[in-house]
Write a protein that holds these residues in place. Sequence first.
Motif, PDB file in Angstrom:
ATOM      1  N   LEU A 149       0.901  -1.208   0.018  1.00 43.11           N
ATOM      2  CA  LEU A 149      -0.032  -0.058  -0.137  1.00 43.11           C
ATOM      3  C   LEU A 149       0.873   1.303   0.162  1.00 43.11           C
ATOM      4  CD1 LEU A 149      -2.913  -1.007   2.472  1.00 43.11           C
ATOM      5  CD2 LEU A 149      -2.932  -0.760  -0.079  1.00 43.11           C
ATOM      6  N   VAL A 150       1.892   1.394   0.919  1.00 45.12           N
ATOM      7  CA  VAL A 150       2.755   2.537   1.011  1.00 45.12           C
ATOM      8  C   VAL A 150       3.602   2.507  -0.278  1.00 45.12           C
ATOM      9  CG1 VAL A 150       2.676   2.588   3.390  1.00 45.12           C
ATOM     10  CG2 VAL A 150       4.395   1.398   2.341  1.00 45.12           C
ATOM     11  N   GLY A 151       4.088   1.270  -0.739  1.00 43.68           N
ATOM     12  CA  GLY A 151       4.844   1.138  -2.031  1.00 43.68           C
ATOM     13  C   GLY A 151       4.259   1.822  -3.243  1.00 43.68           C
ATOM     14  N   ILE A 152       2.925   1.816  -3.457  1.00 42.53           N
ATOM     15  CA  ILE A 152       2.439   2.334  -4.630  1.00 42.53           C
ATOM     16  C   ILE A 152       2.748   3.827  -4.830  1.00 42.53           C
ATOM     17  CG2 ILE A 152       0.330   2.724  -5.844  1.00 42.53           C
ATOM     18  CD1 ILE A 152      -0.472  -0.065  -4.705  1.00 42.53           C
ATOM     19  N   ALA A 153       2.477   4.478  -3.513  1.00 37.06           N
ATOM     20  CA  ALA A 153       2.372   5.947  -3.475  1.00 37.06           C
ATOM     21  C   ALA A 153       3.889   6.474  -3.551  1.00 37.06           C
ATOM     22  CB  ALA A 153       1.695   6.503  -2.313  1.00 37.06           C
ATOM     23  N   ASP A 154       4.715   5.642  -2.893  1.00 34.91           N
ATOM     24  CA  ASP A 154       6.196   5.906  -2.942  1.00 34.91           C
ATOM     25  C   ASP A 154       6.633   5.823  -4.164  1.00 34.91           C
ATOM     26  OD1 ASP A 154       6.019   6.326  -0.221  1.00 34.91           O
ATOM     27  OD2 ASP A 154       7.016   4.363   0.504  1.00 34.91           O
ATOM     28  N   LEU A 155       6.506   4.776  -5.120  1.00 36.04           N
ATOM     29  CA  LEU A 155       6.786   4.747  -6.228  1.00 36.04           C
ATOM     30  C   LEU A 155       6.420   5.918  -7.375  1.00 36.04           C
ATOM     31  CD1 LEU A 155       6.776   0.843  -7.460  1.00 36.04           C
ATOM     32  CD2 LEU A 155       8.760   2.407  -7.386  1.00 36.04           C
ATOM     33  N   ARG A 156       5.332   6.322  -6.995  1.00 32.05           N
ATOM     34  CA  ARG A 156       4.835   7.341  -8.001  1.00 32.05           C
ATOM     35  C   ARG A 156       5.517   8.824  -7.543  1.00 32.05           C
ATOM     36  NH1 ARG A 156      -1.524   7.616  -7.727  1.00 32.05           N
ATOM     37  NH2 ARG A 156      -0.959   9.235  -9.299  1.00 32.05           N
ATOM     38  N   GLY A 157       5.781   8.668  -6.455  1.00 37.63           N
ATOM     39  CA  GLY A 157       6.628  10.017  -5.787  1.00 37.63           C
ATOM     40  C   GLY A 157       7.887  10.006  -6.321  1.00 37.63           C
ATOM     41  N   VAL A 158       8.755   8.955  -6.211  1.00 34.85           N
ATOM     42  CA  VAL A 158      10.106   8.788  -6.502  1.00 34.85           C
ATOM     43  C   VAL A 158      10.332   8.887  -7.902  1.00 34.85           C
ATOM     44  CG1 VAL A 158      12.208   7.435  -6.594  1.00 34.85           C
ATOM     45  CG2 VAL A 158      10.767   7.517  -4.550  1.00 34.85           C
ATOM     46  N   ALA A 159       9.373   8.342  -8.875  1.00 38.25           N
ATOM     47  CA  ALA A 159       9.376   8.691 -10.198  1.00 38.25           C
ATOM     48  C   ALA A 159       8.882  10.100 -10.570  1.00 38.25           C
ATOM     49  CB  ALA A 159       8.247   7.713 -10.803  1.00 38.25           C
ATOM     50  N   TRP A 160       8.123  10.718  -9.880  1.00 36.57           N
ATOM     51  CA  TRP A 160       8.028  12.290 -10.084  1.00 36.57           C
ATOM     52  C   TRP A 160       9.425  12.925  -9.734  1.00 36.57           C
ATOM     53  CZ3 TRP A 160       8.370  16.534  -7.184  1.00 36.57           C
ATOM     54  CH2 TRP A 160       7.951  17.766  -7.642  1.00 36.57           C
ATOM     55  N   LEU A 161      10.065  12.637  -8.750  1.00 41.55           N
ATOM     56  CA  LEU A 161      11.346  13.191  -8.415  1.00 41.55           C
ATOM     57  C   LEU A 161      12.377  13.060  -9.580  1.00 41.55           C
ATOM     58  CD1 LEU A 161      11.624  12.360  -4.580  1.00 41.55           C
ATOM     59  CD2 LEU A 161      11.540  14.827  -5.612  1.00 41.55           C
ATOM     60  N   ILE A 162      12.421  11.961  -9.814  1.00 38.69           N
ATOM     61  CA  ILE A 162      13.365  11.583 -10.885  1.00 38.69           C
ATOM     62  C   ILE A 162      13.080  12.428 -12.273  1.00 38.69           C
ATOM     63  CG2 ILE A 162      14.298   9.689 -12.637  1.00 38.69           C
ATOM     64  CD1 ILE A 162      13.943   7.690 -10.028  1.00 38.69           C
ATOM     65  N   ARG A 163      11.894  12.456 -12.634  1.00 40.63           N
ATOM     66  CA  ARG A 163      11.519  13.258 -13.915  1.00 40.63           C
ATOM     67  C   ARG A 163      11.928  14.690 -13.788  1.00 40.63           C
ATOM     68  NH1 ARG A 163       6.688  10.132 -13.328  1.00 40.63           N
ATOM     69  NH2 ARG A 163       5.591  12.031 -12.762  1.00 40.63           N
ATOM     70  N   ARG A 164      11.620  15.167 -12.343  1.00 45.82           N
ATOM     71  CA  ARG A 164      11.750  16.916 -12.251  1.00 45.82           C
ATOM     72  C   ARG A 164      13.239  16.945 -11.824  1.00 45.82           C
ATOM     73  NH1 ARG A 164       8.566  19.721 -14.768  1.00 45.82           N
ATOM     74  NH2 ARG A 164       8.680  21.257 -13.309  1.00 45.82           N
ATOM     75  N   GLY A 165      14.091  16.067 -11.760  1.00 43.92           N
ATOM     76  CA  GLY A 165      15.330  16.183 -11.100  1.00 43.92           C
ATOM     77  C   GLY A 165      16.314  16.842 -12.205  1.00 43.92           C
ATOM     78  N   LYS A 166      17.188  17.531 -11.981  1.00 43.08           N
ATOM     79  CA  LYS A 166      18.232  17.886 -12.897  1.00 43.08           C
ATOM     80  C   LYS A 166      19.639  18.349 -12.232  1.00 43.08           C
ATOM     81  CE  LYS A 166      19.333  21.571 -16.471  1.00 43.08           C
ATOM     82  NZ  LYS A 166      19.517  20.488 -17.413  1.00 43.08           N
ATOM     83  N   VAL A 167      20.624  17.547 -12.782  1.00 41.58           N
ATOM     84  CA  VAL A 167      21.859  17.788 -12.119  1.00 41.58           C
ATOM     85  C   VAL A 167      22.887  18.756 -12.889  1.00 41.58           C
ATOM     86  CG1 VAL A 167      23.999  16.621 -11.524  1.00 41.58           C
ATOM     87  CG2 VAL A 167      21.681  15.434 -10.922  1.00 41.58           C
ATOM     88  N   THR A 168      23.610  19.671 -12.636  1.00 37.23           N
ATOM     89  CA  THR A 168      24.191  20.673 -13.311  1.00 37.23           C
ATOM     90  C   THR A 168      25.739  20.527 -12.734  1.00 37.23           C
ATOM     91  OG1 THR A 168      22.367  21.906 -13.863  1.00 37.23           O
ATOM     92  CG2 THR A 168      24.513  22.842 -14.428  1.00 37.23           C
ATOM     93  N   ALA A 169      26.784  20.483 -13.678  1.00 31.81           N
ATOM     94  CA  ALA A 169      28.209  20.610 -13.404  1.00 31.81           C
ATOM     95  C   ALA A 169      28.183  22.043 -13.238  1.00 31.81           C
ATOM     96  CB  ALA A 169      28.973  19.780 -14.310  1.00 31.81           C
ATOM     97  N   VAL A 170      29.131  22.494 -12.107  1.00 30.51           N
ATOM     98  CA  VAL A 170      29.408  23.800 -11.935  1.00 30.51           C
ATOM     99  C   VAL A 170      30.951  23.963 -11.924  1.00 30.51           C
ATOM    100  CG1 VAL A 170      27.306  24.302 -10.733  1.00 30.51           C
ATOM    101  CG2 VAL A 170      29.176  23.560  -9.559  1.00 30.51           C
ATOM    102  N   GLU A 171      31.607  24.987 -12.254  1.00 28.05           N
ATOM    103  CA  GLU A 171      32.908  25.210 -12.209  1.00 28.05           C
ATOM    104  C   GLU A 171      32.984  26.783 -11.712  1.00 28.05           C
ATOM    105  OE1 GLU A 171      34.438  24.797 -16.047  1.00 28.05           O
ATOM    106  OE2 GLU A 171      33.777  26.617 -16.934  1.00 28.05           O
ATOM    107  N   GLU A 172      34.309  27.020 -10.828  1.00 31.06           N
ATOM    108  CA  GLU A 172      34.323  28.323 -10.649  1.00 31.06           C
ATOM    109  C   GLU A 172      35.435  28.867 -11.232  1.00 31.06           C
ATOM    110  OE1 GLU A 172      35.921  30.632  -6.515  1.00 31.06           O
ATOM    111  OE2 GLU A 172      35.600  28.750  -6.595  1.00 31.06           O
ATOM    112  N   LEU A 173      35.283  30.358 -11.786  1.00 28.28           N
ATOM    113  CA  LEU A 173      36.149  30.867 -12.734  1.00 28.28           C
ATOM    114  C   LEU A 173      37.422  31.398 -11.805  1.00 28.28           C
ATOM    115  CD1 LEU A 173      33.532  32.696 -15.293  1.00 28.28           C
ATOM    116  CD2 LEU A 173      34.644  30.223 -15.241  1.00 28.28           C
ATOM    117  N   PRO A 174      38.540  31.452 -12.664  1.00 26.00           N
ATOM    118  CA  PRO A 174      39.470  32.075 -11.885  1.00 26.00           C
ATOM    119  C   PRO A 174      39.614  33.633 -11.769  1.00 26.00           C
ATOM    120  CG  PRO A 174      40.139  31.329 -14.263  1.00 26.00           C
ATOM    121  CD  PRO A 174      38.866  30.735 -13.801  1.00 26.00           C
TER     122      PRO A 174
END
Length: 247
Positions: free
Chosen positions: A222-247
């Motif tokens: 029962l809890v797994g159904i809601a959790d799966l949908r929530g984690v799938a949403w997080l994955i779809r909405r997530g974004k990882v961006t590399a950053v660098e500091e300029l000299p």
Amino acid sequence: MTATPALSVVVPVFNEQDNVAPLVGEVVAALRGNPLLGADGFEIVYVDDHSRDATLATLQGLKAQVPELRVIHHVEQSGQSTAIRNGVKAARGAWIATLDGDGQNDPADIPKLLAQRAQADATVKLFAGWRVNRQDSGSKRWASKWANAIRSRMLRDDTPDTGCGIKLFERAAFLELPHFNHMHRYLPALMQRAGFATVSVPVNHRHRTAGVSKYNNLNRALVGIADLRGVAWLIRRGKVTAVEELP
């Protein structure tokens, strides 16, 4: 044990009075003097989720015998994921190993995970246990098989056994993850969402010898159904961006 141990072993427990002392003894036997930890050694952080039996008293009694042991207590029952997170927040080690408090995970597998970490690329932040020989009931194994298949199809986390309690991960990486109830079941997917790599490592699994399980197949589903949908949403909405500091 130094002020900053090389490893913190975090164990959440609720009503496990008969499993506490044997498991603490096994952790000590597996890790005390282990060369993979060097001179900094380890600590054991038990998080008692407001147990109603003698779990907390047993832990308090063990502290005099096991200097590596620390005890955190929830003033109200809050669940396994919150217990793990509070244990990680209290931990002093840069790396965390987790174990279920029922004794079904084998502490002797922690050095195996540490050895895998020593060989792995620095991008790998989670080494997840994989119970290749489950010792649960047939119904629980069947339910877990289907749950893993559905999760894998939805999340594409390339992890055969996300529910295994024994894991090794970087503390800082874990604390970057979104926190929610039951999040401990989705650590590989959440780590990958954050841009980290994960590895599954075959580990031992044992019969429960004392106490009773705190979950059944229905409440997991029962809890797994809601959790799966929530984690799938997080994955779809997530974004990882590399950053660098300029000299």
